[in-house]
Design an enzyme around this catalytic site. Structure first.
Site, mmCIF file in Angstrom:
data_model
loop_
_atom_site.group_PDB
_atom_site.id
_atom_site.type_symbol
_atom_site.label_atom_id
_atom_site.label_comp_id
_atom_site.label_asym_id
_atom_site.label_seq_id
_atom_site.Cartn_x
_atom_site.Cartn_y
_atom_site.Cartn_z
ATOM 1 N N ASN A 277 -10.142 0.411 -0.209
ATOM 2 C CA ASN A 277 -8.683 0.474 -0.161
ATOM 3 C C ASN A 277 -8.132 -0.173 -1.427
ATOM 4 O O ASN A 277 -8.196 -1.395 -1.583
ATOM 5 C CB ASN A 277 -8.190 -0.253 1.091
ATOM 6 C CG ASN A 277 -6.680 -0.240 1.231
ATOM 7 O OD1 ASN A 277 -5.943 0.075 0.298
ATOM 8 N ND2 ASN A 277 -6.185 -0.610 2.404
ATOM 9 N N CYS B 204 0.801 -1.223 0.000
ATOM 10 C CA CYS B 204 0.000 0.000 0.000
ATOM 11 C C CYS B 204 0.837 1.278 0.000
ATOM 12 O O CYS B 204 0.318 2.365 -0.265
ATOM 13 C CB CYS B 204 -0.960 0.005 1.183
ATOM 14 S SG CYS B 204 -2.214 -1.281 1.103
ATOM 15 N N HIS C 193 -2.980 7.717 1.910
ATOM 16 C CA HIS C 193 -3.414 6.430 1.392
ATOM 17 C C HIS C 193 -4.822 6.161 1.897
ATOM 18 O O HIS C 193 -5.108 6.286 3.088
ATOM 19 C CB HIS C 193 -2.444 5.345 1.864
ATOM 20 C CG HIS C 193 -2.971 3.953 1.722
ATOM 21 N ND1 HIS C 193 -3.513 3.482 0.546
ATOM 22 C CD2 HIS C 193 -3.063 2.929 2.614
ATOM 23 C CE1 HIS C 193 -3.896 2.232 0.719
ATOM 24 N NE2 HIS C 193 -3.640 1.880 1.963
#
Length: 332
Positions: free
Chosen positions: A283, A113, A253
């Site tokens: 996500n 990520c 993020h």
């Protein structure tokens, strides 16, 4: 004269398979209300059969190249951040290069990520050093194919998508500075256990679903995400000669709304200056920052001259931040 990397184009792409929270209610012990309360997510997009990660990346890349008014053959380098690529080898960037009809070098970056922060830093270094004039930086993921739909801690969180930036050499700073970090002592808290040399594919690993994303240390991930993203942002602003008050827009993020709110609060950045775009996207790992950035620009939240702070956190554990002076005019 000092070379700088400036943002010349931005684009994103989400596949058609919108998947609301209700989808998971028959699979795991959860509800729409439970997911919204804990993550801020209402829906995400799952890629339909027949599409792969490079397909999403190509669509995002085309959009970014169109904004930059650059044809694919004028790109000097492709850097793709992903951990859910088309194939273990070759890189997803090579499949993207082929589909776009390019001949330039192409490679992947895998920091999970945090991948886009690492890819941005890498691409910026190529431009600043003179090794490339125009770089296509992509974050792309098809995470839906790496999820265990019986694991409530992960399956509700993730979605698919791609985002891209075009970086070009310029006289004035676009990407002002970057900070990267990692802590391998906590690698086990978020991982895909099988499929590598440590645990090769076998009937046993397939039966145990060990090729799926696992997050045994969810609380540790949450805590460290807040601490490390806020810390990276503070370090980056300090070494660049700015404060949080100078930041026009923070784009963290897009992991979890509660994490993003906590990061913004630690930095003293109010909600009007923070992008929380996880509600309909979920996500998307390495794709989340460029997707959120593109959507913010196209809805008028990012303006020419703005100071934009990007930050991420992911498996590794790894984290990073990039400080960007936005140089694109309002979208047409």
């Amino acid at each position: 004269m000092t070379r700088h990397a400036t943002v010349a184009g931005v684009g994103s792409f989400l596949p058609d398979g919108r998947t609301p929270n209700a989808y998971f209610e028959s699979l795991v012990d959860t509800s729409d209300e439970w997911i919204i309360e804990r993550t801020g997510i209402r829906a995400r997009n799952f890629t339909p059969e027949g599409m792969v990660t490079s397909d999403l990346a190509v669509e995002a890349a085309k959009a970014a190249l169109d904004v930059a008014s650059i044809s694919a053959e004028h790109v000097d380098l492709v850097v793709c951040a992903t951990f859910s690529g088309d194939t273990p080898i070759p890189s997803t960037a090579v499949w993207i290069q082929r589909k776009l009809g390019m001949t330039c070098p192409a490679f992947d970056v895998n920091a999970a990520c945090a991948g886009f922060s690492y890819a941005m830093s890498t691409a910026t270094a190529f431009v600043e050093s003179g090794a490339a004039d125009t770089v296509l930086v992509i974050g792309a993921e098809v995470l839906s194919r790496f999820l265990d739909m019986t694991d409530r801690t992960t399956c509700i969180l993730f979605g698919d998508g791609a985002g891209a930036l075009v970086l070009r050499a310029g006289d004035a700073p676009g990407v002002i500075n970057s900070v990267l970090g990692a802590d391998g002592t906590t690698a086990e808290v978020l991982l895909i256990p099988a499929g590598g040399s440590a645990l090769p594919t076998s009937a046993e690993t397939l039966s145990a679903r060990d090729h799926s994303l696992r997050m045994p240390g969810g609380r540790e991930v949450f805590k460290r995400a807040v601490v490390e993203m806020a810390g990276a942002c503070r370090e980056l602003l300090e070494k660049s000669g700015y404060t949080a008050d100078d930041v026009n827009l923070l784009i963290p993020h897009q992991a979890n709304a509660r994490i993003m709110v906590a990061v913004a609060e630690r930095l003293g950045i109010d909600g009007e200056r923070a992008v929380i775009d996880v509600e309909e996207v979920g996500n998307t790992s390495a794709a989340s920052i460029p997707i959120a950035l593109d959507r913010a620009w196209r809805t008028g939240r990012v303006h020419d001259g703005d100071l934009v702070l990007l930050t991420s956190f992911g498996a590794g554990l790894a984290w990073g931040a990039n400080l960007v002076r936005w140089t694109l005019p309002e979208p047409a």
